[in-house]
Design a protein around this motif. Structure first.
Motif, mmCIF file in Angstrom:
data_model
loop_
_atom_site.group_PDB
_atom_site.id
_atom_site.type_symbol
_atom_site.label_atom_id
_atom_site.label_comp_id
_atom_site.label_asym_id
_atom_site.label_seq_id
_atom_site.Cartn_x
_atom_site.Cartn_y
_atom_site.Cartn_z
ATOM 1 N N ASP A 108 -35.237 -38.502 4.321
ATOM 2 C CA ASP A 108 -35.912 -38.642 5.626
ATOM 3 C C ASP A 108 -34.888 -38.838 6.741
ATOM 4 O OD1 ASP A 108 -38.271 -38.408 4.273
ATOM 5 O OD2 ASP A 108 -38.650 -40.591 4.179
ATOM 6 N N GLU A 109 -33.867 -39.675 6.520
ATOM 7 C CA GLU A 109 -32.837 -39.884 7.537
ATOM 8 C C GLU A 109 -32.093 -38.587 7.849
ATOM 9 O OE1 GLU A 109 -32.059 -42.326 9.418
ATOM 10 O OE2 GLU A 109 -33.407 -43.850 8.619
ATOM 11 N N GLN B 94 -35.675 -42.089 1.177
ATOM 12 C CA GLN B 94 -35.287 -42.569 2.509
ATOM 13 C C GLN B 94 -34.089 -41.801 3.052
ATOM 14 O OE1 GLN B 94 -34.622 -46.773 2.468
ATOM 15 N NE2 GLN B 94 -36.701 -47.285 1.794
#
Length: 1003
Positions: free
Chosen positions: A810-811, A807
């Motif tokens: 992805d950020e 995550q």
């Protein structure tokens, strides 16, 4: 834009209507607007601004401030009317502010809304209406003038004080003024928009960084001790390098977590082996302890069994004797039942003999039965006598009924005779009521015909009295109108006479050099007449004539109104008199007449309404007369029939009484005699039955005693009483059998367990210690749980770290374009706001645009400033920074005598005046060009001339006078006395007790 005429009514200090002729004032090009302080010079300019924009300049338009004059009469509305030419069109705008006016009905005031009217002039059509909408008029004038209200107040109504402050103020204050004049709001909006975009982009970057930091915190929580050992992230949201630091830190946490997962797997394998060994040892110790405990329990149960052996033997013997006694139990029960039956029969016999007479109490059953049959035969013989007695009682009831019917018929006959005796009187009274009701109906019709005219006369009398007051008031108004007409005519004739006396001066005002006189025809005008004191012009005479004509029209209207009122009064008087033309009744008299007729009519109507009820009452009385005759005749017939029936009943009852007397004997009645015989028969029958029952019960008891003795002997008992004492019920026998069976079962179980070899062998070994083995097993079990929990936590930690790291990656990928956009917008916003390093002068975009405008204004102002200062001063724009402030709106003056350049704030008072005047005129030129080239033919300059010496004042006036070269007119607003000598065309504002007024002073 050129102003032609201004009309001010009840506005500011002006209590009445004042006319300002700008065409006459502008003919000389330069005119003076002067008057004492507080007279209302500035109010004339306020009226011009209010007519154009619906509001007055600056602070004078504060909330709650009223534009209405305190000197004006309450019935004179506040109004401003301006006639001007703008954009090639001649217009007339009229405005009235929101103001109180007297109510049309009653006392007090009501608030009237603001009103606006716009008219246009066409050479062919003349003046014609264009609009009455505030919004439409405002938009039309603003579009034609090309300036807002603030621009108009700065450009056309030049306030010298504001420009003097402009010269001394800093860049920020100058920027506010120039921003209002040149409308640079779009550039400020660009700055604000860029700043807003920067804040939005910065917020998105910060939000993304905060999400990444939040993921980093979650990774630290998931990493546990490994996260605490890693180096913390020092970057903050919005700072570069935060994303890379988070990704690097997450990779270190994942590696450490995997190492800890391998260690956890090895620890779990060791704990499982130890737990298996402890389980086997615990099971062996528990089995040894179980066998040892079983052997001990068997030994204790065997000892307890031997202790209960004597009781077992006793129960067994007792049960055997009870089972022998059970064979005698049926005979015992039969003997007891026979005894109970004999006692019940003896008690019944005693009760039956007690009811008999003394001589029959000891007789046998046969004698009692014989007496019962005898009395029963006597009872059968009384049936016919009972029926005769019942018939005699019914005859008594029929005789009572006949007597009651006879009394009712006697009462009916007496009542009918009494009613029929008054029949003639009743019939005559009912016919009289019918005749009276018919006469009342005729009277009601006559009164209704008199009541309607009387009511009309009453209404007419009321109108007559009210119209009499109206006639008196109309006569008073007519008298006042006639007096007002005479005063107005006298005033007009007086003004006409005064004008004719000064007509020569009025004609001389129209003389033109070289053109013939309209009176004498001469082209030479050596000594033209001049107006004297109290001269009356044509306009004044025309206003007086208009007032006289208006008064004459008011008098004619009053005469017409009086005629109409008198005509209505005469008609009401005629209607109030009615048929008698010579009589004139008052309202009170006519009211009494109407009340009397109304009462009589109501009474007659009430009596007439009783006609139908009276007829119905007569019909009902005749019907009742017929019915009562028939009822009386029927009652006489029933009386004859009752006499015959009563005689027949008396004969039948005499025969029945003889039969009853023979049958009842000494009893009061046959029924009483029969009841006495019935009781005697029942007692004899009961007594005979009781004797027989007692004899049978005694026989059955003797037979039961014999059978009981025989059964006890066969069962082995000496007497029946011994067998009864040994007898036990079924529950007691079951209890003894249960005890015997329990002991025998326990004995068998103990024998089986004593035969077990493994239990004997276990008993020979040392005592087992299961608690120690249990503690070792629990320790191994706890170590296994802890190791498994650590393994699950390590495995879950690795999975959670992998998911959170994905995550975070992805950020970080999504943050890249957002950060690039933020950096681009931030550079543009910093450049426009003057905070960027690329903006060397730290100038905002709006300030940059205003600096360009200020350069234009300085160039236009220098052309006039050099002339006013004899070529000494020049205004230049400066974009240099002063102190820590931003650059862009500096204004300096260059002194040609010294060659130095200095700030305008260092100018003296006089220098500041003509510098600000030049700046105002230059600003007017630039704003005019900015507004689309609208020509400004009328300008006003407010105050500041008192600070100039004579030479400088002449130079300033020469500059202002040069404006006439463009067909402009300049109005100077000042109370300096020297200007009255220098400027011959003047508009004087005079302060008076009833309100200020204006006077034109033309050359």
């Amino acid at each position: 834009m050129r102003l032609h005429r201004l009309s001010i009514t009840a506005f500011g200090p002006f209590g009445a209507t004042q006319e300002v002729d700008f065409d006459a004032l502008s003919s000389a090009g330069l005119f003076l607007l002067h008057g004492p302080t507080g007279a209302g010079k500035t109010s004339v300019l306020d009226a011009v601004c209010f007519a154009l924009y619906g509001a007055v300049p600056g602070a004078r338009q504060s909330p709650g401030a009223s534009l209405r004059s305190d000197h004006a009469p309450v019935d004179l509305p506040t109004e401003v009317q301006l006639e001007l030419t703008v954009g090639g069109r001649r217009l007339e705008v009229t405005r009235s502010p929101a103001q109180p006016r007297p109510k049309k009905r009653g006392d007090g005031f009501t608030m009237e809304k603001a009103q606006s009217r716009l008219r246009g002039y066409d050479p062919e059509r003349g003046w014609h209406a264009l609009s009455k909408s505030h919004q439409e008029i405002g938009e039309e004038l603003t579009q034609l003038i090309g300036m807002s209200r603030d621009q108009f107040c700065q450009v056309v109504l030049l306030p010298q004080g504001d420009f003097a402050r402009f010269l001394r103020s800093d860049a920020e204050a100058r920027g506010k003024l120039l921003g209002r004049l040149f409308d640079t709001r779009r550039f400020a909006a660009v700055e604000e928009r860029l700043a807003e975009l920067r804040r939005g982009a910065e917020a998105r970057v910060t939000a993304a960084d905060e999400r990444i930091l939040a993921l980093a915190q979650r990774i630290a929580q998931a990493a546990g001790p490994a996260g605490a050992e890693a180096t913390p992230i020092a970057a903050r949201p919005g700072e570069p390098g935060l994303a890379e630091a988070v990704l690097e830190w997450a990779a270190i946490a994942r590696s450490t977590a995997r190492e800890r997962l391998g260690i956890a797997h090895r620890v779990v394998a060791w704990a499982e082996g130890r737990q298996r060994e402890a389980r086997h040892a615990l099971d062996a110790v528990r089995e040894l302890a179980r066998l040892q405990q079983r052997y001990e329990e068997t030994r204790l149960r065997s000892a307890a069994l031997e202790e209960r052996r004597p009781e077992h033997d006793r129960c067994q013997k007792e049960l055997e004797r009870a089972r022998k006694a059970d064979r005698v139990a049926p005979a015992l029960e039969l003997r007891e039942e026979a005894e109970r039956a004999y006692r019940a029969a003896s008690d019944g016999l005693g009760r039956a003999r007690a009811l008999l007479s003394p001589e029959l109490r000891d007789v046998g059953a046969d004698r009692l039965a014989e007496l019962e049959r005898k009395f029963q035969q006597e009872l059968y013989a009384l049936d016919a006598a009972r029926e005769a007695e019942e018939r005699s009682a019914r005859i008594d009831g029929e005789r009572v009924r006949l007597n009651r019917e006879a009394q009712a018929d006697d009462e009916l006959i007496r009542e009918a005779d009494a009613w029929l005796a008054d029949w003639d009187t009743t019939r005559a009274a009912l016919k009289g009521r019918i005749d009276a009701s018919q006469e009342a109906a005729t009277r009601a019709e006559q009164l209704a015909g008199l009541l309607a005219p009387a009511r009309r006369r009453l209404d007419a009398a009321g109108r007559r009295d009210a119209l009499a007051t109206d006639v008196q008031q109309a006569e008073e108004r007519l008298t006042g109108a006639r007096e007002h007409e005479l005063d107005a005519r006298k005033a007009w004739l007086d003004l006409r006479e005064r004008r004719l006396r000064g007509i020569a001066a009025e004609l001389a005002a129209g003389l033109v050099a070289g053109e013939p006189c309209t009176v004498c025809g001469s082209a030479d005008h050596p000594v033209p007449a001049s107006p004297g004191d109290g001269h009356v012009d044509r306009a004044t005479e025309e206003r007086a004539l208009a007032a006289q004509q208006s008064a004459e029209e008011a008098r004619a209207r009053a005469e017409q109104q009086l005629g109409l009122v008198r005509e209505r009064h005469t008609a009401a008087e005629t209607e109030a008199r009615g048929d008698d033309a010579s009589a004139s009744s008052t309202v009170a008299e006519l009211g009494e007449l109407v009340d009397r007729l109304t009462g009589e009519h109501a009474e007659a109507h009430r009596l007439a309404a009783a006609t139908n009820p009276a007829r119905e009452a007569l019909t009902a009385a005749e019907r009742e007369h017929t019915e009562r005759l028939e009822q009386r005749q029927e009652a006489h017939g029933r009386m004859s029939a009752r006499t015959a029936a009563r005689e027949a009943l008396d004969g039948e009852q005499a025969r029945l009484e003889e039969q009853i007397a023979a049958a009842r004997g000494e009893s009061p009645s046959v029924a009483a005699h029969a009841e006495r015989l019935t009781r005697r028969v029942a007692r004899l029958a009961d007594a005979a039955e009781a004797v027989r029952t007692e004899q049978d019960a005694a026989q059955r008891r003797k037979e039961a005693d014999d059978r009981l003795s025989d059964a006890a002997f066969r069962a082995g008992f000496d007497t029946p009483e011994a067998a009864a004492a040994t007898l036990l019920d079924a529950a007691a026998q079951r209890d003894l059998q249960h005890r015997i069976d329990t002991w025998q079962a326990e004995a068998a179980a103990v024998a089986d367990r004593r035969a077990e070899r493994d239990a004997r062998e276990a008993a020979e070994q040392p005592a087992a210690q299961p608690s120690a083995a249990q503690g070792e097993f629990e320790t191994a079990e706890w170590l296994l749980r802890e190791a498994s929990s650590a393994l699950a936590a390590a495995d879950e930690r690795c999975g959670e770290l992998t998911r959170l790291s994905r995550q975070a990656a992805d950020e970080v990928r999504r943050l890249g374009p957002v950060r690039q956009e933020y950096e681009r917008i931030a550079r543009l916003a910093g450049l426009a706001a003057g905070t960027s390093a690329d903006n060397e002068r730290k100038m905002r975009l709006e300030a940059y645009v205003l600096a360009a405008r200020l350069e234009q204004v300085a160039a236009a102002a220098t052309a006039r400033l050099q002339r006013m200062s004899s070529g000494r001063y020049t205004l230049v724009h400066s974009d240099a920074r002063t102190g820590g402030r931003r650059a862009g709106l500096g204004l300096h003056v260059v002194d040609a005598w010294t060659g130095s350049e200095r700030d305008t704030a260092t100018l003296s008072g006089g220098e500041t005046f003509f510098a600000s005047l030049a700046l105002a005129l230059g600003l007017a030129d630039v704003v005019t060009e900015e507004a689309g080239g609208v020509r400004l033919d009328t300008l006003f300059i407010d105050e500041g001339f008192g600070s100039l010496d004579d030479q400088t004042l002449d130079e300033v006036l020469d500059v202002l006078d040069s404006l006439r070269e463009r067909d402009r007119s300049v109005g100077i607003v000042s109370h300096v006395a020297d200007l009255r000598r220098r400027i011959p065309v003047r508009l004087e504002v005079v302060k008076e007790r009833q309100g200020s007024s204006v006077r034109h002073r033309l050359a």
